[in-house]
Design an enzyme around this catalytic site. Structure first.
Site, mmCIF file in Angstrom:
data_model
loop_
_atom_site.group_PDB
_atom_site.id
_atom_site.type_symbol
_atom_site.label_atom_id
_atom_site.label_comp_id
_atom_site.label_asym_id
_atom_site.label_seq_id
_atom_site.Cartn_x
_atom_site.Cartn_y
_atom_site.Cartn_z
ATOM 1 N N SER A 1 -3.932 9.579 -4.975
ATOM 2 C CA SER A 1 -2.800 9.719 -5.896
ATOM 3 C C SER A 1 -1.830 10.779 -5.387
ATOM 4 C CB SER A 1 -3.295 10.102 -7.298
ATOM 5 O OG SER A 1 -3.845 11.398 -7.286
ATOM 6 N N TYR A 2 -2.249 11.548 -4.395
ATOM 7 C CA TYR A 2 -1.361 12.630 -3.954
ATOM 8 C C TYR A 2 -0.038 12.133 -3.376
ATOM 9 C CZ TYR A 2 -5.672 15.316 -4.664
ATOM 10 O OH TYR A 2 -6.813 15.855 -5.193
ATOM 11 N N LEU B 1 0.837 -1.191 0.000
ATOM 12 C CA LEU B 1 0.000 0.000 0.000
ATOM 13 C C LEU B 1 0.877 1.248 0.000
ATOM 14 C CD1 LEU B 1 -2.988 -0.034 2.441
ATOM 15 C CD2 LEU B 1 -2.372 1.826 0.928
ATOM 16 N N HIS C 1 -12.518 10.915 -1.221
ATOM 17 C CA HIS C 1 -12.954 9.920 -2.200
ATOM 18 C C HIS C 1 -13.688 10.545 -3.384
ATOM 19 C CE1 HIS C 1 -12.161 7.239 1.206
ATOM 20 N NE2 HIS C 1 -12.159 6.229 0.368
ATOM 21 N N GLU D 1 1.536 4.552 -2.756
ATOM 22 C CA GLU D 1 1.334 5.125 -4.086
ATOM 23 C C GLU D 1 2.637 5.626 -4.698
ATOM 24 O OE1 GLU D 1 -0.487 5.740 -1.442
ATOM 25 O OE2 GLU D 1 -2.362 4.754 -1.984
HETATM 26 C C1 LIG Z 1 -3.109 6.918 0.730
HETATM 27 C C2 LIG Z 1 -4.235 5.949 0.593
HETATM 28 N N1 LIG Z 1 -4.200 5.017 -0.369
HETATM 29 C C3 LIG Z 1 -5.242 4.176 -0.547
HETATM 30 C C4 LIG Z 1 -6.331 4.239 0.260
HETATM 31 C C5 LIG Z 1 -7.526 3.318 0.021
HETATM 32 N N2 LIG Z 1 -7.674 2.389 1.141
HETATM 33 C C6 LIG Z 1 -8.505 2.657 2.163
HETATM 34 S S1 LIG Z 1 -8.381 1.558 3.389
HETATM 35 C C7 LIG Z 1 -7.232 0.652 2.566
HETATM 36 C C8 LIG Z 1 -6.625 -0.556 3.231
HETATM 37 C C9 LIG Z 1 -6.005 -0.195 4.540
HETATM 38 O O1 LIG Z 1 -5.480 -1.299 5.186
HETATM 39 P P1 LIG Z 1 -4.754 -1.198 6.585
HETATM 40 O O2 LIG Z 1 -3.795 -0.062 6.610
HETATM 41 O O3 LIG Z 1 -4.217 -2.533 6.907
HETATM 42 O O4 LIG Z 1 -5.910 -0.800 7.602
HETATM 43 P P2 LIG Z 1 -7.295 -1.520 7.905
HETATM 44 O O5 LIG Z 1 -8.299 -0.984 6.918
HETATM 45 O O6 LIG Z 1 -7.085 -2.988 7.787
HETATM 46 O O7 LIG Z 1 -7.651 -1.106 9.273
HETATM 47 C C10 LIG Z 1 -6.967 1.227 1.320
HETATM 48 C C11 LIG Z 1 -6.053 0.681 0.320
HETATM 49 C C12 LIG Z 1 -6.325 5.224 1.259
HETATM 50 N N3 LIG Z 1 -7.352 5.370 2.115
HETATM 51 N N4 LIG Z 1 -5.278 6.056 1.409
#
Ligand SMILES: Cc1ncc(C[n+]2csc(CCOP(=O)(O)OP(=O)(O)O)c2C)c(N)n1
Lengths: 383, 334
Positions: free
Chosen positions: B97-98, B68, B139, B70
């Site tokens: 994307s920031y 995770l 979002h 970007e």
């Molecule tokens: C910078 C960023 N990239 C992508 C996302 C989209 N997104 C929201 S929750 C998530 C998964 C997060 O997983 P984790 O950090 O393990 O936390 P959890 O949701 O399991 O508590 C993603 C990819 C986001 N919120 N922020």
């Protein structure tokens, strides 16, 4: 294989062994059967029954909140709800270890922590209901707005902690983050800054095994997320994230360390996300029901309850009172979240700047004129 | 353009999200250097199911989940492109994307220029963008302006099922980086798929009209078409231009339309101040000054952070707002 020496063996006095950083087995007080686990048995006399009961009560209420919020999504009363069912040991244990003067940096998944902090459930859910981005007063509750962009709150926690240190206060900043969030650059920059400045910060990673569909094994090649502390020269610890006693204890000690000027701590709490990521997610696409079953028997609430009952600490009156408090909270949520919220369109322009720009004033006036004309047309039609 | 659609598929309607999926499939089939990666694009098939089944059908080497991060996704794509691959990466939502912006602005956009053409970067960045779906904060951003203001990037945004397919195929074939903005509120809109379509940089006249030109792109094309329909009832004969491509900008189509109608309204969701609408209005003014009956008007989101779901209807350009703008275009005879 090269063995990296764990930092901070300087006798800073961690009975829980913050220098066990390279040992990937999580610290534990209570095993999954609610029995005292071997490693920490010696510490048990320090457990304060009052504190244990208060923790258990908060968990009963926290879980009821979570279940109610999930129900309200299904009823269309909430736009979205990322559940923390099964993560109550983290959500509640960590928060109860803080003082009210400490700062908390939550994510979208941490509503239960905020309710445990005392924030009104409806204010807690303002973001997820879609009324406004943040429903509570951040200054009053010393709780930053729930953060949606992942890990971007971690540097804020480092900065706030640094400021508290410079101001001579004994405030600590605790930032939550998911296992996925630990991959973001912001997470690493935050750890590094906090360590360099020896800021009184705690980075608490709820390793619930998944970032939406991506399992931990695809998130990191490290044996443990706590190991990431090593590279930054800070204390790191891995704790059983379904053992609330251990979590509470570890965070309390990290906070004390921070207050003593011994710098930040990275805590990895090993837990599991029992529900899907949010209601919009289909968890069956990427994980097996058998895995969920494995974690069901490790339930943090049941675990503490088993222990308390075996220790004869949980009277029926206590149980009845806690259940009543949880039901009251759920009823209150049902009725208050069931009402259609009043949102004020003028809020669109109110808090963009301390003083609205002339352009914003113009835009606000234009919207007002539009809505007035609409209202006139409607009452005309009704006549 | 190599289309692999069979006749049966052509006779049924598919959604815009499925059209993007089809384009990815066909591009991956046509060129084994095309790889798809990002957060949750593998087993899950993306949070909008745009990459559904790609890992199953092409294997984990061709479509994979990333950690995770970007900036990591973007930087890795750049490195892979330097080695001859054609990465198509997904930013899960506009505002996420920031964290990748450093990689996009400093490297993706500039590598060809910095290396005097030695290192072109054939990378496509897919960005689901825009509001209207009740998303919580971060979002619903419309981030196209940041990208459009960064020389070296192509910025395209389809509004129809067929354009989604053909523009993405063109983007993947392009030897320059393309920011492919996907209007997420149109993901579920359905239509027949035609696999022949525009090159990057060609706008489309979606509706002919004589009185004024509505210039729109992505999510606001639908708004413009509805406004034109409603405007007809009020006696306005409105032309609708769908830009499809913000960079390069199709001056020819826009200029021809505005010279014909003499009036123009630009519509987008992003804030108006410093937005792409300002650029478009300036270009139209420069090229059509002697043909214009009125100043070019813009109908945009307010100059505020994107509001919460309960308030977004006030923020988004509406049919009424577009018609009000049309009505303000100095009509002597009305
Ligand atoms: C910078 C960023 N990239 C992508 C996302 C989209 N997104 C929201 S929750 C998530 C998964 C997060 O997983 P984790 O950090 O393990 O936390 P959890 O949701 O399991 O508590 C993603 C990819 C986001 N919120 N922020």
């Amino acid at each position: 294989m090269t063995v990296i020496a764990a930092p901070d063996k300087t006798g800073s006095g961690f009975p829980l062994g913050f220098d066990t950083i390279l040992d990937p087995s999580p610290l534990q007080y209570l095993d999954e059967h609610g029995a005292l686990s071997g490693a920490l048995r010696d510490d048990v006399p320090e457990l304060d029954p009052k504190e244990l009961l208060a923790t258990w009560r908060a968990m009963v209420i926290g879980r009821r909140f979570d279940v109610q919020a999930t129900t309200m999504v299904r009823q269309g009363r909430l736009a979205v709800y990322p559940s923390s069912f099964g993560q109550e040991a983290c959500e509640i244990g960590a928060i109860l270890a803080l003082r009210p003067t400490d700062w908390f940096f939550p994510t979208y998944r941490d509503c239960v922590s905020m309710v445990t902090r005392g924030i009104d459930p409806v204010q807690t859910l303002t973001l997820l209901r879609g009324d406004w981005h943040c429903g509570y007063d951040s200054q009053v509750w010393r709780t930053a707005p729930q953060c949606t962009p992942l890990a971007t709150q971690a540097p804020h926690a480092a900065g706030l902690a640094l400021a508290a240190k410079l101001a001579g206060d004994d405030t600590v900043a605790l930032a939550f983050c998911g296992d996925g969030g630990t991959s973001e650059g912001d997470f690493h920059e935050a750890l590094n800054f906090a360590a360099v400045y020896q800021a009184p910060a705690i980075f608490f990673v709820q390793n619930n095994q998944y970032a939406i569909s991506v399992p931990l094994a695809k998130q990191t090649h490290a044996a443990a997320l706590a190991h990431k502390a090593v590279g930054y020269g800070m204390a790191g610890v891995r704790v059983d994230g379904n053992d609330v006693i251990a979590v509470r204890r570890v965070v309390a000690e990290a906070a004390e360390r921070a207050r003593r000027g011994q710098g930040p701590t990275l805590i990895e709490a090993v837990t599991y996300r029992m529900q899907a990521h949010t209601n919009a997610d289909d968890a069956t696409r990427y994980r097996d029901e058998s895995e969920v079953e494995y974690w069901k028997v490790r339930d943090p609430l049941a675990r503490l309850e088993t222990y308390l009952r075996a220790a004869g600490l949980l009277g029926e009156d206590v149980v009845a009172e806690a259940n009543q408090a949880a039901e009251d909270l759920a009823n209150d949520m049902r009725s208050r979240l069931g009402e259609e919220p009043e949102v004020d369109h003028r809020d669109l322009f109110r808090h963009v700047y301390a003083e609205p720009t002339p352009q914003l004033l113009e835009q606000a006036a234009a919207l007002q004129a539009e809505l007035d004309a609409e209202a006139d047309a409607e009452s005309e039609a009704a006549r | 353009m190599t289309a692999t659609l069979d006749g049966a598929a052509q006779s049924t309607e598919i959604s815009l999200a499925q059209a993007v999926n089809r384009a990815l499939r066909d591009a991956m089939t046509a060129d084994e250097k095309v790889v798809v990666f990002g957060e949750d694009v593998g087993v899950l098939g993306g949070v909008f199911r745009v990459t559904d089944g790609l890992t199953r059908d092409f294997g984990e080497q061709r479509c994979f989940d990333t950690p995770l991060a970007e900036a990591g996704i973007m930087g890795t794509a750049i490195g892979m492109a330097m080695y001859g691959f054609r990465p198509v990466v997904e930013m899960q939502f506009d505002a996420f994307s920031y964290p990748a912006f450093e990689q996009i602005a400093s490297h993706l956009a500039k590598m060809r220029n910095r290396t005097r053409g030695a290192l072109p970067l054939p990378v496509v960045v897919r960005v689901p963008y825009g509001g209207g779906i009740g998303g919580v904060e971060h979002h619903s951003d419309s981030s196209e302006g940041y990208f459009a203001a960064t020389p070296g990037l192509h910025v395209v945004t389809p509004a129809t099922v067929s354009d989604a397919y053909t523009l993405l195929r063109a983007a993947i074939e392009s030897d320059d980086p393309v920011i492919f903005m996907e209007p997420k509120r149109l993901y579920w809109s359905k239509d027949q798929l035609s696999t022949t379509g525009p090159a990057i940089g060609e706008a489309a006249v979606r509706r002919q009209g004589a009185d004024a030109t509505l210039i729109a792109y992505g999510p606001t094309v639908q708004t413009a078409l509805e406004a034109a329909e409603a405007g007809a009832a009020e006696g306005y004969d409105l032309e609708v231009v769908d830009l499809r491509s913000i960079v390069p900008f199709d001056d020819a189509t826009v200029t021809a339309s505005v010279r014909k109608t003499g009036r123009a309204v630009v519509i987008h969701e992003a804030a108006g101040f410093g937005g792409t609408g300002a650029e478009i209005a300036a270009r139209v003014s420069e090229r059509c000054f002697h043909w214009l009956e009125a100043p070019v008007r813009r109908v945009t989101g307010f100059d505020i952070p994107y509001p919460p779901p309960k308030l977004e209807r006030h923020h988004l350009p509406s049919v009424d707002r577009v018609l009000d703008a049309v009505a303000s275009l100095q009509w002597e005879d009305r």
